[in-house]
Design a protein around this motif. Structure first.
Motif, PDB file in Angstrom:
ATOM      1  N   GLU A 449       0.158  19.248  13.541  1.00 51.07           N
ATOM      2  CA  GLU A 449      -1.027  20.237  13.272  1.00 51.07           C
ATOM      3  C   GLU A 449      -0.966  20.508  11.703  1.00 51.07           C
ATOM      4  OE1 GLU A 449      -2.165  24.848  14.634  1.00 51.07           O
ATOM      5  OE2 GLU A 449      -0.510  23.865  15.798  1.00 51.07           O
ATOM      6  N   LEU A 450       0.248  21.002  11.005  1.00 49.44           N
ATOM      7  CA  LEU A 450       0.231  21.185   9.796  1.00 49.44           C
ATOM      8  C   LEU A 450      -0.296  20.216   8.707  1.00 49.44           C
ATOM      9  CD1 LEU A 450       1.388  23.395   7.764  1.00 49.44           C
ATOM     10  CD2 LEU A 450       3.178  21.603   7.198  1.00 49.44           C
ATOM     11  N   LEU A 451      -0.046  19.114   8.928  1.00 45.55           N
ATOM     12  CA  LEU A 451      -0.272  17.937   8.239  1.00 45.55           C
ATOM     13  C   LEU A 451      -1.870  17.528   8.315  1.00 45.55           C
ATOM     14  CD1 LEU A 451       2.359  15.471   8.791  1.00 45.55           C
ATOM     15  CD2 LEU A 451       1.974  16.850   6.725  1.00 45.55           C
ATOM     16  N   LEU A 452      -2.654  17.820   9.490  1.00 47.87           N
ATOM     17  CA  LEU A 452      -3.669  17.611   9.802  1.00 47.87           C
ATOM     18  C   LEU A 452      -4.822  18.825   9.101  1.00 47.87           C
ATOM     19  CD1 LEU A 452      -3.708  16.652  13.499  1.00 47.87           C
ATOM     20  CD2 LEU A 452      -4.450  15.124  11.676  1.00 47.87           C
ATOM     21  N   ASP A 453      -4.263  19.912   9.033  1.00 44.37           N
ATOM     22  CA  ASP A 453      -4.859  20.937   8.342  1.00 44.37           C
ATOM     23  C   ASP A 453      -4.943  20.804   6.796  1.00 44.37           C
ATOM     24  OD1 ASP A 453      -5.994  23.451   7.909  1.00 44.37           O
ATOM     25  OD2 ASP A 453      -4.124  24.710   8.244  1.00 44.37           O
ATOM     26  N   ALA A 454      -3.658  20.315   6.346  1.00 42.40           N
ATOM     27  CA  ALA A 454      -3.421  19.796   5.015  1.00 42.40           C
ATOM     28  C   ALA A 454      -4.607  18.968   4.565  1.00 42.40           C
ATOM     29  CB  ALA A 454      -2.146  19.599   4.660  1.00 42.40           C
ATOM     30  N   LYS A 455      -4.475  18.122   5.432  1.00 42.33           N
ATOM     31  CA  LYS A 455      -5.526  16.895   5.140  1.00 42.33           C
ATOM     32  C   LYS A 455      -6.928  17.553   5.108  1.00 42.33           C
ATOM     33  CE  LYS A 455      -7.140  12.246   6.615  1.00 42.33           C
ATOM     34  NZ  LYS A 455      -6.952  11.183   7.757  1.00 42.33           N
ATOM     35  N   GLN A 456      -7.310  18.308   5.853  1.00 43.13           N
ATOM     36  CA  GLN A 456      -8.717  18.813   5.793  1.00 43.13           C
ATOM     37  C   GLN A 456      -8.738  19.800   4.596  1.00 43.13           C
ATOM     38  OE1 GLN A 456      -9.507  21.034   9.400  1.00 43.13           O
ATOM     39  NE2 GLN A 456     -11.635  21.938   8.620  1.00 43.13           N
ATOM     40  N   ARG A 514      20.861  28.040   5.752  1.00 40.90           N
ATOM     41  CA  ARG A 514      19.594  28.563   5.103  1.00 40.90           C
ATOM     42  C   ARG A 514      18.665  27.514   4.763  1.00 40.90           C
ATOM     43  NH1 ARG A 514      19.780  34.083   2.882  1.00 40.90           N
ATOM     44  NH2 ARG A 514      17.577  33.735   2.581  1.00 40.90           N
ATOM     45  N   PRO A 515      17.971  26.752   5.670  1.00 39.82           N
ATOM     46  CA  PRO A 515      17.076  25.704   5.173  1.00 39.82           C
ATOM     47  C   PRO A 515      15.779  26.094   4.621  1.00 39.82           C
ATOM     48  CG  PRO A 515      16.921  26.170   7.818  1.00 39.82           C
ATOM     49  CD  PRO A 515      18.141  27.084   7.112  1.00 39.82           C
ATOM     50  N   SER A 516      15.223  25.544   3.867  1.00 35.93           N
ATOM     51  CA  SER A 516      13.819  25.784   3.180  1.00 35.93           C
ATOM     52  C   SER A 516      12.924  25.860   4.263  1.00 35.93           C
ATOM     53  CB  SER A 516      13.675  25.106   2.206  1.00 35.93           C
ATOM     54  OG  SER A 516      14.313  24.932   1.029  1.00 35.93           O
ATOM     55  N   ASN A 517      11.802  26.182   4.155  1.00 35.09           N
ATOM     56  CA  ASN A 517      10.547  26.220   4.687  1.00 35.09           C
ATOM     57  C   ASN A 517       9.960  24.915   4.850  1.00 35.09           C
ATOM     58  OD1 ASN A 517       7.804  26.640   5.788  1.00 35.09           O
ATOM     59  ND2 ASN A 517       8.420  28.959   5.554  1.00 35.09           N
ATOM     60  N   TRP A 518      10.045  24.338   6.005  1.00 37.10           N
ATOM     61  CA  TRP A 518       9.717  23.060   6.050  1.00 37.10           C
ATOM     62  C   TRP A 518       7.955  22.851   6.178  1.00 37.10           C
ATOM     63  CZ3 TRP A 518       6.152  21.893  10.213  1.00 37.10           C
ATOM     64  CH2 TRP A 518       6.108  22.990  11.175  1.00 37.10           C
ATOM     65  N   LYS A 519       7.344  23.909   6.519  1.00 38.18           N
ATOM     66  CA  LYS A 519       5.918  24.120   6.269  1.00 38.18           C
ATOM     67  C   LYS A 519       5.592  23.960   4.785  1.00 38.18           C
ATOM     68  CE  LYS A 519       4.505  25.993  10.644  1.00 38.18           C
ATOM     69  NZ  LYS A 519       3.468  27.044  11.169  1.00 38.18           N
ATOM     70  N   SER A 520       6.235  24.579   3.961  1.00 33.23           N
ATOM     71  CA  SER A 520       5.837  24.848   2.729  1.00 33.23           C
ATOM     72  C   SER A 520       5.937  23.415   1.900  1.00 33.23           C
ATOM     73  CB  SER A 520       6.394  25.987   1.894  1.00 33.23           C
ATOM     74  OG  SER A 520       7.870  25.837   1.831  1.00 33.23           O
ATOM     75  N   VAL A 521       7.206  22.629   2.391  1.00 31.13           N
ATOM     76  CA  VAL A 521       7.497  21.582   1.817  1.00 31.13           C
ATOM     77  C   VAL A 521       6.672  20.261   2.125  1.00 31.13           C
ATOM     78  CG1 VAL A 521       9.400  19.438   2.043  1.00 31.13           C
ATOM     79  CG2 VAL A 521       9.944  21.957   1.652  1.00 31.13           C
ATOM     80  N   LEU A 522       6.303  20.340   3.522  1.00 26.59           N
ATOM     81  CA  LEU A 522       5.224  19.237   3.882  1.00 26.59           C
ATOM     82  C   LEU A 522       3.679  19.486   3.093  1.00 26.59           C
ATOM     83  CD1 LEU A 522       6.116  18.491   7.439  1.00 26.59           C
ATOM     84  CD2 LEU A 522       6.703  17.309   5.419  1.00 26.59           C
ATOM     85  N   TRP A 523       3.653  20.886   3.024  1.00 26.02           N
ATOM     86  CA  TRP A 523       2.174  21.288   2.384  1.00 26.02           C
ATOM     87  C   TRP A 523       2.187  20.609   0.937  1.00 26.02           C
ATOM     88  CZ3 TRP A 523      -2.042  23.192   4.827  1.00 26.02           C
ATOM     89  CH2 TRP A 523      -3.147  23.329   3.918  1.00 26.02           C
TER      90      TRP A 523
END
Length: 908
Positions: A449-456, A514-523
């Motif tokens: 869902e995040l990647l599709l949003d980033a693509k758009q 303490r992992p990083s925010n995977w959403k910000s990484v993929l964006w």
């Protein structure tokens, strides 16, 4: 006979010679035995003499030869050549003199003279393997490729003859190098050639160098480094040793590698391999003028040096000067037209600049010249994989691994392929996600869902329309990510990498507590996909990283790098890099902080460009890059002169830095070198607005458990506007102090401030969830749990919090998502989760999955009354909606459904 068979025969022949000699001692009459004893004694004397003369130079010759070798090692090539030529003409019986002379002539590009020296020497020393091995390059660089095949056959035949008797250490090493070049078994070469020499003569440097060369060729950099460290103990000053050590260390310790190159060039300022290393690093830093200067320096030493011309071709390509590129390549191949190393080097450097398609074309050229060139084949495999051409890439990689079983990188890659073949695959709208099967069930849909949003969003913003699938691979183990990305384990600190249409990323499972925010990484990484697509992979790293960090902040203000007190100091210091040199800041940074600052500074440049010149100017620069216009020219076309841009950005960055904490005292001149709580109390009384003193005072008070005293400097820092959200930073301290002191409302405000500034403040989110649950503020719980799942989706606690809040708020879609994830995390009471899922689906009017989960609950707990009632309700509703299937036994009251007259099982 092929070389592999020859390696086996070496061992067999040695055993046969020893066996025949032992038999000759016992056969025949006594007189024959006596005669044989005398003969063997004579042979022993001869062999000992040969060992003395071939293994160790004669005293009269040693000083002169050693002096000439030192001249060569120190770059005094003319002097070394003159000394060697004099000895050759004088007729001194030692094959080392013509070999040294040939080495000087090849180094300086005097190929015709080297050919004459070689042919004359070969008549005198026809049994020399080392001479014949050196002669292969002499023939190649004289354009005599037709003679190379026969020369190799003659060399091979001489090796067979030599191994039936005594062979010198020089010849053993040369034989090993020859067989290595033919792709023979690396372990056998090491054991039967290089180890054999080192056992015979532990102080023979060339055996260590050959061992290290072999290890580097196979990608085993640790073995190479260890071998060269042993060689260091020999005390010989040679640039080759330091250059090889640099190559062994550059993937793990770039700074030390650069120091080794500096040492090599101190010994020999004209050492061509070290100069090539420097030129390549200059290209990596986009300092193309510096790289040209170094390449020209190489050409002053050897006008025909192929690597220098090849690197000039690379620079021409990167500058869009394609006609010049062709001329430079032709010059590189002028003396050896079929030299595969030229095209391999050009292609490799282009691939390092993310020009994978162009790099692949050059690897194909290299392979057309030499189909057995392993390095070109493997580079081509990696290029194909990074272009998303996986079927071709994996096929070539498999062929390399089969042909070269000791290639560490190829072995790692093929082993990884076996593991990733079990990954789940999610596809939609041109995006393909591969990830661990369990992780895919937990948050795979959210990733897609995040990647599709980033693509758009990003494709529309940058006017990009990808015409091929985009592959995203997420790895639960950091080493797997590193192998897929870099070919070797390591790469700590990298969260994700984009190659264009291929993204590799570390999952939260690989990042500790303490992992990083995977959403910000993929964006961030998907933004690279867009900008690389727009520029056809023709953009400098600083620009690509700067846009991605900038777009992170545009998407979510808590994402991406932001101003901190440390960054403020760096912006105001000499550590601020000019825009024209920003890519250099990403290569071999002195510290992790320096690398993160490079990301932040690059994003600040993008802010500056957009504020001063508009988004249209940025897009125009990207379009120019796609057309092959160099970055500096593109910037000049749309922002003015580069010197002016550097000056304007410098002023802009310093203004931004001075605006941060404008009321604070940032001086460090009188800070105590060290101190306890009392020391910092006294110092801050005299300097009440000094950030560094207040920070140390707060830290000392916290370490002493003095929360009231810690609160004083923290509140003062808050008033000065200098509290920032870095991990274990002042904002986390402030929230903790309020919590310890029971200041509930103040703690909540501090937590909110922290979450507004940090994308991965997991402890703050955990605390925010607990507060929301205790006060039944379910909107806050749901929001915080969703933020926590963007950081760590692998822990049940955040899915559980999300499920409860979603149920309370009638957000049944989110409840289904959270409860489904909990089922994948080995729950204590799966029956209860199935029931809650059935209920959530029912409330969404999705009867089929509701029935499924109700039945699953009953399968696990047959006496589960609530599940029986829900199942009856679902079936009854279905019957009423379809009278043809109605059961006359159905009743209107669901409470009347018959259930076993046994006590309910407990459910959690």
């Amino acid at each position: 006979m092929n070389a592999s068979g020859f390696l086996v025969d070496i061992q067999r022949d040695e055993h046969r010679v020893l066996r025949s000699r032992s038999q000759s001692w016992v056969r025949g009459p006594a007189c024959d035995r006596q005669q044989r004893v005398s003969t063997r004694l004579l042979c022993t004397v001869v062999v000992c003499t040969l060992l003395a003369t071939l293994g160790r130079p004669a005293t009269g010759l040693a000083a002169s030869y050693d002096d000439a070798v030192q001249q060569f090692r120190h770059g005094q090539y003319d002097d070394a050549a003159a000394t060697a030529a004099f000895e050759v003409e004088r007729g001194v019986w030692s094959e080392r003199w013509p070999r040294l002379l040939i080495q000087c002539q090849l180094t300086q590009g005097d190929h015709a003279a080297a050919l004459q020296t070689y042919r004359e020497a070969l008549q005198r020393y026809p049994t020399s393997i080392a001479l014949r091995y050196m002669g292969l390059d002499v023939l190649r660089f004289n354009g005599l490729q037709d003679e190379v095949g026969q020369a190799e056959a003659d060399l091979f035949a001489q090796m067979q003859r030599a191994f039936a008797g005594y062979i010198t250490r020089d010849n053993l090493v040369a034989a090993g190098r020859f067989l290595t070049g033919r792709g023979e078994d690396a372990r056998k070469v090491l054991e039967m050639f290089y180890d054999r020499v080192r056992e015979r003569d532990p102080e023979y440097l060339d055996a260590y160098l050959a061992t290290a060369e072999l290890a580097i060729r196979k990608g085993d950099f640790q073995v190479a480094a260890d071998t060269l460290q042993q060689a260091m103990k020999l005390g010989e000053k040679t640039p080759e040793l330091h250059h090889l050590l640099a190559k062994a260390l550059e993937s793990s310790d770039g700074q030390t590698a650069a120091e080794q190159i500096a040492m090599a060039l101190r010994i020999n300022p004209q050492h061509l391999p070290s100069l090539q290393w420097l030129a390549e690093r200059a290209i990596d830093r986009e300092r193309y003028d510096d790289a040209k200067d170094i390449a020209n320096q190489m050409l002053q030493i050897n006008l025909h040096e192929p690597s220098a011309w090849a690197l000039l071709a690379v620079i021409a390509h990167l500058n869009g000067e394609y006609d010049v590129e062709k001329l430079m390549r032709a010059a590189a191949l002028s003396t050896w037209e079929q030299n595969p190393d030229v095209d391999h080097l050009i292609g490799k450097k282009l691939s390092e600049k993310y020009r994978f398609a162009e790099g692949a074309e050059y690897q194909n050229l290299a392979l057309s010249a030499d189909p057995l060139h392993i390095a070109a084949s493997f580079q081509l495999a990696q290029d194909m994989l990074r272009l998303g051409e996986e079927e071709i890439g994996w096929e070539i990689a498999g062929e390399v691994a089969k042909a070269d079983p000791y290639n560490v990188v190829a072995y790692n890659l093929m082993t990884l392929r076996d593991r990733t073949s079990k990954f789940s695959v999610l596809k939609q709208d041109g995006i393909q996600v591969r990830m661990d099967a369990k992780e895919a069930k937990l948050y795979g849909d959210a990733v897609l869902e995040l990647l599709l949003d980033a693509k758009q969003v990003l494709c529309e913003k940058y006017d990009v329309r990808p015409d091929k699938p985009i592959l995203v691979e997420i790895f639960p183990h950091q080493n797997d990510f590193a192998i897929r990305t870099f070919g070797l384990p390591g790469g700590a600190g990298y969260l994700g990498v984009c190659f264009g249409r291929v993204i590799t990323a570390n999952s939260p499972a690989s990042q500790g507590e303490r992992p990083s925010n995977w959403k910000s990484v993929l964006w961030h990484e998907f933004c690279h996909v867009v900008t690389l697509e727009k520029t056809k992979n023709r953009m400098p790293r600083w620009l690509s990283e700067g846009i991605s960090v900038y777009e992170e902040r545009q998407r979510n203000p808590s994402w991406g790098e932001k101003m901190t007190p440390q960054y403020r100091s760096m912006l105001l210091s000499d550590e601020l890099t000019p825009v024209s040199d920003l890519s250099a800041a990403f290569l071999s940074p002195p510290s992790a902080t320096a690398l993160q600052f490079a990301y932040y500074e690059s994003s600040l440049v993008i802010e500056f460009l957009i504020e001063q010149h508009g988004q249209e100017a940025l897009l125009a620069v990207l379009d120019d890059l796609a057309a092959g216009i160099p970055i500096n020219d593109a910037l000049t076309r749309h922002t003015g002169s580069l010197q002016r841009l550097d000056a304007q950005f410098d002023a802009y960055a310093k203004q931004r830095a001075n605006q941060f904490g404008a009321l604070a005292d940032w001086s460090r001149d009188t800070l105590p070198d060290d101190g306890d709580l009392t020391t910092w109390k006294g110092w801050t009384r005299a300097h009440p607005t000094n950030y560094w003193g207040l920070r140390e005072l707060a830290k000392s008070a916290i370490e002493a458990g003095q929360w009231e005293q810690a609160l004083v400097p923290l509140l003062r820092m808050q008033q000065l506007g200098v509290l920032t959200g870095e991990r274990d930073g002042p904002l986390e301290w402030l929230a903790r102090a309020h919590r310890e002191l029971g200041h509930d409302r103040q703690e909540i405000r501090a937590i909110q401030d922290n979450l507004a500034q940090s994308s991965d403040a997991l402890p703050a989110l955990r605390r925010w969830i607990n507060i929301g649950q205790s006060e039944e503020q379910w909107e806050n719980v749901l929001d915080a749990s969703q933020q926590a799942l963007a950081i760590q989706p692998l822990l049940p606690e955040f899915h559980l919090a999300s499920a409860v809040a979603a149920e309370k708020l009638d957000r049944h879609d989110l409840a289904v998502e959270a409860l489904s994830a909990l089922l994948e995390l080995d729950p204590v009471d799966p029956a209860a989760l199935h029931f809650r899922l059935a209920n959530a689906y029912d409330l969404q009017n999705e009867s089929f999955p509701a029935k499924h989960h109700a039945l699953m609950a009953l399968e696990l707990a047959p006496r589960y009354r609530d599940a029986h009632r829900l199942l009856w309700k679902l079936q009854h509703a279905a019957s009423r909606s379809d009278p043809a299937t109605a059961d006359p036994a159905d009743v209107e009251n669901p409470e009347a459904v018959k259930v076993p007259a046994i006590e309910e099982e407990e459910t959690l």
